[in-house]
Design a protein around this motif. Structure first.
Motif, PDB file in Angstrom:
ATOM      1  N   ASN A  32      -4.719  33.601  -2.486  1.00  0.00           N
ATOM      2  CA  ASN A  32      -4.074  32.272  -1.760  1.00  0.00           C
ATOM      3  C   ASN A  32      -4.789  31.214  -1.075  1.00  0.00           C
ATOM      4  N   ASN A  33      -5.748  32.042  -0.115  1.00  0.00           N
ATOM      5  CA  ASN A  33      -6.416  31.202   0.815  1.00  0.00           C
ATOM      6  C   ASN A  33      -7.583  30.429  -0.110  1.00  0.00           C
ATOM      7  N   LEU A  34      -8.292  30.835  -0.959  1.00  0.00           N
ATOM      8  CA  LEU A  34      -9.241  30.123  -1.786  1.00  0.00           C
ATOM      9  C   LEU A  34      -8.513  29.035  -2.432  1.00  0.00           C
ATOM     10  N   LEU A  35      -7.406  29.303  -3.188  1.00  0.00           N
ATOM     11  CA  LEU A  35      -6.647  28.324  -3.814  1.00  0.00           C
ATOM     12  C   LEU A  35      -6.251  27.436  -3.060  1.00  0.00           C
ATOM     13  N   VAL A  36      -5.915  27.491  -1.754  1.00  0.00           N
ATOM     14  CA  VAL A  36      -5.320  26.357  -0.923  1.00  0.00           C
ATOM     15  C   VAL A  36      -6.457  25.511  -0.479  1.00  0.00           C
ATOM     16  N   ASN A  37      -7.653  26.327   0.270  1.00  0.00           N
ATOM     17  CA  ASN A  37      -8.574  25.610   0.780  1.00  0.00           C
ATOM     18  C   ASN A  37      -9.614  24.959  -0.130  1.00  0.00           C
ATOM     19  N   ALA A  38      -9.765  25.504  -1.417  1.00  0.00           N
ATOM     20  CA  ALA A  38     -10.997  25.126  -1.994  1.00  0.00           C
ATOM     21  C   ALA A  38     -10.391  24.630  -3.609  1.00  0.00           C
ATOM     22  N   VAL A  39      -9.909  25.219  -4.224  1.00  0.00           N
ATOM     23  CA  VAL A  39      -9.509  25.080  -5.705  1.00  0.00           C
ATOM     24  C   VAL A  39      -8.442  23.964  -5.696  1.00  0.00           C
ATOM     25  N   ALA A  40      -7.396  23.865  -4.768  1.00  0.00           N
ATOM     26  CA  ALA A  40      -6.420  22.786  -4.734  1.00  0.00           C
ATOM     27  C   ALA A  40      -6.945  21.368  -4.553  1.00  0.00           C
ATOM     28  N   PRO A  41      -7.777  21.310  -3.345  1.00  0.00           N
ATOM     29  CA  PRO A  41      -8.177  19.747  -3.370  1.00  0.00           C
ATOM     30  C   PRO A  41      -9.184  19.403  -4.512  1.00  0.00           C
ATOM     31  N   ARG A  77       0.860  -1.059   0.047  1.00  0.00           N
ATOM     32  CA  ARG A  77      -0.080   0.011  -0.052  1.00  0.00           C
ATOM     33  C   ARG A  77       0.826   1.126   0.177  1.00  0.00           C
ATOM     34  N   ASN A  78       0.375   2.304  -0.710  1.00  0.00           N
ATOM     35  CA  ASN A  78       1.272   3.374  -0.877  1.00  0.00           C
ATOM     36  C   ASN A  78       0.157   4.657  -0.905  1.00  0.00           C
ATOM     37  N   ALA A  79       0.470   5.847  -0.574  1.00  0.00           N
ATOM     38  CA  ALA A  79      -0.317   6.812  -0.323  1.00  0.00           C
ATOM     39  C   ALA A  79       0.307   8.198  -0.734  1.00  0.00           C
ATOM     40  N   VAL A  80      -0.476   9.123  -1.065  1.00  0.00           N
ATOM     41  CA  VAL A  80      -0.132  10.549  -1.411  1.00  0.00           C
ATOM     42  C   VAL A  80      -0.774  11.284  -0.407  1.00  0.00           C
ATOM     43  N   VAL A  81      -0.124  11.978   0.541  1.00  0.00           N
ATOM     44  CA  VAL A  81      -0.313  13.035   1.209  1.00  0.00           C
ATOM     45  C   VAL A  81      -0.146  14.598   1.014  1.00  0.00           C
ATOM     46  N   VAL A  82      -1.185  15.165   1.037  1.00  0.00           N
ATOM     47  CA  VAL A  82      -1.017  16.775   0.420  1.00  0.00           C
ATOM     48  C   VAL A  82      -1.186  17.350   1.854  1.00  0.00           C
ATOM     49  N   LYS A 118       4.673  22.559   1.479  1.00  0.00           N
ATOM     50  CA  LYS A 118       5.885  23.627   1.260  1.00  0.00           C
ATOM     51  C   LYS A 118       7.090  23.434   2.341  1.00  0.00           C
ATOM     52  N   GLN A 119       6.514  22.699   3.260  1.00  0.00           N
ATOM     53  CA  GLN A 119       7.803  22.507   4.303  1.00  0.00           C
ATOM     54  C   GLN A 119       7.950  21.025   4.454  1.00  0.00           C
ATOM     55  N   LYS A 120       9.096  20.546   4.782  1.00  0.00           N
ATOM     56  CA  LYS A 120       9.443  19.327   4.984  1.00  0.00           C
ATOM     57  C   LYS A 120       8.729  18.711   6.136  1.00  0.00           C
ATOM     58  N   PRO A 121       8.498  17.358   6.476  1.00  0.00           N
ATOM     59  CA  PRO A 121       7.756  16.787   7.168  1.00  0.00           C
ATOM     60  C   PRO A 121       8.648  16.916   8.344  1.00  0.00           C
ATOM     61  N   GLN A 122       7.939  16.994   9.852  1.00  0.00           N
ATOM     62  CA  GLN A 122       8.604  17.366  11.071  1.00  0.00           C
ATOM     63  C   GLN A 122       9.278  16.082  11.598  1.00  0.00           C
ATOM     64  N   HIS A 166       8.588  19.254  -2.500  1.00  0.00           N
ATOM     65  CA  HIS A 166       8.170  20.720  -2.357  1.00  0.00           C
ATOM     66  C   HIS A 166       6.881  20.747  -3.191  1.00  0.00           C
ATOM     67  N   PHE A 167       5.763  21.290  -2.755  1.00  0.00           N
ATOM     68  CA  PHE A 167       4.598  21.740  -3.392  1.00  0.00           C
ATOM     69  C   PHE A 167       4.109  22.881  -2.954  1.00  0.00           C
ATOM     70  N   ASP A 168       3.935  23.973  -3.886  1.00  0.00           N
ATOM     71  CA  ASP A 168       3.129  25.147  -3.690  1.00  0.00           C
ATOM     72  C   ASP A 168       2.023  25.298  -4.163  1.00  0.00           C
ATOM     73  N   ALA A 169       0.730  24.847  -3.874  1.00  0.00           N
ATOM     74  CA  ALA A 169      -0.511  24.669  -4.451  1.00  0.00           C
ATOM     75  C   ALA A 169      -0.994  26.029  -5.272  1.00  0.00           C
ATOM     76  N   VAL A 170      -0.259  27.045  -4.777  1.00  0.00           N
ATOM     77  CA  VAL A 170      -0.570  28.417  -5.476  1.00  0.00           C
ATOM     78  C   VAL A 170       0.048  28.561  -6.842  1.00  0.00           C
ATOM     79  N   ILE A 171       1.507  28.189  -6.947  1.00  0.00           N
ATOM     80  CA  ILE A 171       2.007  28.401  -8.284  1.00  0.00           C
ATOM     81  C   ILE A 171       2.649  27.093  -8.880  1.00  0.00           C
TER      82      ILE A 171
END
Length: 380
Positions: free
Chosen positions: A91-100, A2-7, A34-38, A48-53
């Protein structure tokens, strides 16, 4: 296997769910954020992925490699609408609505398949109720919640057993959403409940339903009264944040004979901020040089770059721009570090929320080299 993509799996509930997938025996978990996992684990691969650009085609190569898709990215702040700048709204609408929605479209044929494919998206209780002073965030999450509800019906009508789980919490302790830090011990049980609901092919999971079930009923009974009470509650709660949730970066340059070194500079700068302003020099007289390309054309070229949000004519000194555009980051070449000029800059910004970031120059193509080549050709 099993493999997964997590955004959005670098922190908070997204990171807790990533760890939960590891505990369930997933072989590969591809985290896009945008940031590496902790946390670092051999099963986790970070991109690295920026949903805006960034291009959403980045997901194409993973579609047939995974059987699970989690989308947890999102951000917002409690504040009057009047305090939002246009870039933050976008940016807010892109990340919270358009990106998903765009990401789901990449994997949609997997959801329509009779093969098992699991999907969960982070919505919000704000997507179901009146939430004044949370208007932009609520608008984005409302769109996401409606999308999930409607698409699940379409999936069901095809005969596929797969569903998208809408995870719509209220406040979650142990996350960085309100400026706190991630505490996996505080949210691992919630992450497990989310994953279990996803595997059971549920379509809606509202944590603390005993509390929020009553909230939903009060909203349905009298939406206006609920909204007024919600407004008063937020005012009294001390959660207001009137500072734009937008990190602005600034750099300046001549950008004559635009080449890949310029492109890499703009790309690196944009990766550090949410909004990049670029100052283009009117000419190159400050370096004792001439430009081959006119100011208007150089400005148009930089404006066309996807990493750039705004272009202005540069000021004589970069620090003078801050008075008109209060940026958070100033990007300059590493050869300026330690110079008298930039030591004075560092002193000037010492009591201001500004970080100077020095970039090493890209090896290879340079404007100086191109000028030499052009000069050699024209002198023949």
């Amino acid at each position: 296997m099993r493999n997964a993509v997590v955004v959005g799996g670098s922190s908070g509930i997204g990171l807790a769910m990533v760890k939960g997938l590891v505990d369930k025996g997933y072989s590969k978990i591809y985290v896009f954020d945008k940031q590496k996992p902790q946390i670092s684990m051999e099963q986790i691969t970070y991109t690295h992925f920026d949903a805006v650009i960034d291009s959403y085609d980045i997901f194409d190569e993973y579609v047939n490699q995974v059987d699970t898709l989690l989308i947890t990215a999102g951000f917002g702040r409690v504040a009057p609408f009047e305090t939002y700048q246009d870039p933050e709204i976008k940016n807010n609408l892109l990340v919270n609505a358009v990106a998903p929605i765009r990401i789901v479209s990449k994997f949609y044929h997997k959801l329509l398949s009779t093969d098992d494919f699991y999907c969960a998206i982070m919505g919000s209780i704000a997507g179901f109720i009146s939430s004044p002073l949370f208007a932009i965030y609520g608008a984005g999450k409302s769109a996401t919640c409606q999308f999930i509800e409607n698409v699940n019906i379409e999936i069901e009508q095809t005969g596929s057993p797969n569903r998208i789980l809408n995870v719509s919490p209220g406040a979650i302790n142990g996350t960085s959403f309100k400026g706190g830090t991630t505490d996996l011990t505080a949210i691992e049980a919630l992450a497990e409940d989310i994953l279990s609901s996803m595997y059971e092919r549920k379509t809606l999971f509202i944590p603390d339903i005993d509390v929020y079930g009553g909230v939903l009923e009060r909203y349905k009974t009298d939406a206006h009264k609920f909204g007024m009470e919600s407004y008063d509650y937020k005012i009294k709660s001390g959660r207001m944040n009137t500072s734009p949730q937008l990190k602005i970066g600034y750099l300046s340059g001549t950008f004559d004979l635009f080449h890949v070194g310029h492109l890499n500079l703009l790309k690196r700068a944009r990766a550090h901020c949410d909004y990049l302003v670029v100052g283009v020099h009117k000419d190159a007289s400050h370096k004792g040089k001439e430009t081959f390309i006119s100011f208007e054309e150089r400005k148009a070229i930089v404006e066309a770059c996807k990493y750039v949000d705004e272009v202005i004519e540069s000021f004589p000194e970069d620090k003078d721009v801050w008075e008109e555009i209060p940026y958070n980051f100033l990007f300059v070449g590493s050869d300026y570090k330690g110079t008298e000029r930039f030591e004075s800059y560092e002193e000037y910004f010492s009591d201001k929320p500004v970080e100077i970031i020095y970039f090493d120059y890209t090896k290879g193509t340079s404007s100086t080299h191109l000028r030499e080549v052009i000069g050699n050709v024209t002198n023949k």
